[in-house]
Design an enzyme around this catalytic site. Structure first.
Site, short mmCIF file in Angstrom:
data_model
loop_
_atom_site.label_atom_id
_atom_site.label_comp_id
_atom_site.label_asym_id
_atom_site.label_seq_id
_atom_site.Cartn_x
_atom_site.Cartn_y
_atom_site.Cartn_z
N HIS A 123 41.58 39.91 42.72
CA HIS A 123 42.81 40.67 42.60
C HIS A 123 42.56 42.16 42.46
O HIS A 123 41.60 42.60 41.85
CB HIS A 123 43.62 40.17 41.40
CG HIS A 123 42.87 40.22 40.09
ND1 HIS A 123 42.75 41.36 39.34
CD2 HIS A 123 42.20 39.26 39.43
CE1 HIS A 123 42.06 41.11 38.25
NE2 HIS A 123 41.70 39.84 38.27
N ASP A 124 43.44 42.94 43.07
CA ASP A 124 43.45 44.40 43.00
C ASP A 124 42.26 45.06 43.69
O ASP A 124 42.09 46.28 43.60
CB ASP A 124 43.53 44.88 41.54
CG ASP A 124 44.71 44.31 40.80
OD1 ASP A 124 45.85 44.64 41.19
OD2 ASP A 124 44.52 43.52 39.86
N GLY A 141 37.54 41.23 40.62
CA GLY A 141 38.75 42.03 40.64
C GLY A 141 38.49 43.52 40.49
O GLY A 141 37.46 43.93 39.95
#
Length: 262
Positions: A123-124, A141
């Site tokens: 994520h991100d 992430g």
């Protein structure tokens, strides 16, 4: 017209452009946008607030846009997204998750990247363009992978680590610190710099002068035995003219986790 196999499930609300191919047993969620020329091979799962750019091909059993592996994520409450650019090839069993509210909210992948089978993008994370992410690479992430980077098979990238442009990270390396632009990096849990990615520079068409400046900067920062602050001061006064050398220097001085060294 889009070519959608009868066994595929495309939920109401999904935006499917002309020329999209959706294979057998695929699932496409209601907040997904598939732009012209996207191809989903059989058994691809695309969900979340996900946009996939034109001409991207995704192979069987890839999972795209699912919830992040973050205990703070609120299902249905965190309106986060995944943006994938054009012309990418995403191979079998790859997983790419949406962002988190606390991490900027968006996972992004640029254009013309190759993600080989079993790769994971956390994520991100932000991936540039023209990158190669090989088989079973695990990217944590909040990472940043710059343009033209190459991650060899089974590489592990720690959360928040950056991989600079045209860096080559050898297979089975573990990145706990940033990999500087234009570097060759290899090693186990604590990968180290092994030199300049000369082949990568030539493939990008860098001139002899630019390649020479990059090598001179590497000699100054990594092989002169100067402390970083002294090397940085000398670099600022050392007559580096190319944009590439300037980007290398900026990358090093902006590192938050520290960077790999020889």
């Amino acid at each position: 017209m889009a070519g959608i196999h009868p066994s595929a499930v495309v939920e109401p609300g999904a935006c499917v452009a002309s020329g999209v191919e959706i294979g057998a047993c695929c699932t496409v969620g209601p907040n997904v946008e598939l732009r012209p020329g996207v191809v989903l091979r059989p058994h691809v799962h695309v969900t979340g607030r996900t946009t996939i750019g034109g001409g991207t091909r995704i192979f069987s059993f890839a999972t795209i846009g699912e919830e992040p592996q973050d205990k703070g994520f609120v299902p249905g409450g965190d309106d986060t997204a995944l943006e994938i650019g054009s012309g990418n090839v995403i191979r079998e069993h790859t997983s790419i998750h949406v962002g988190t509210k606390g991490g900027g909210g968006v996972t992004r992948i640029g254009d013309d990247n190759l993600l080989m089978n079993g790769a994971h993008v956390g994520h991100d994370t932000q991936i540039g363009s023209h990158c190669i992410v090989a088989t079973n690479v695990a990217i944590g992430g909040h990472c940043h992978i710059e343009d033209h980077a190459v991650l060899g098979g089974l590489v592990g990238v720690h959360q928040f680590v950056r991989v600079g442009e045209s860096a080559m990270v050898a297979g089975m390396s573990g990145l706990r610190k940033d990999a500087p632009p234009f570097s060759l990096v290899a090693g186990g849990a604590g990968a180290t710099i092994r030199g300049v990615n000369e082949l990568g520079l030539r493939r990008r068409g860098f001139s002899d002068e630019v390649r020479a400046e990059i090598k001179r900067a590497y000699k100054l920062f990594f092989y002169s035995k100067l402390r970083f602050e002294a090397a940085l001061a000398e670099a600022r006064a050392g007559g580096f003219r190319s944009e590439e050398a300037a980007r290398l220097i900026h990358f090093l001085e902006s590192s938050q986790r520290g960077f790999c060294r020889p």
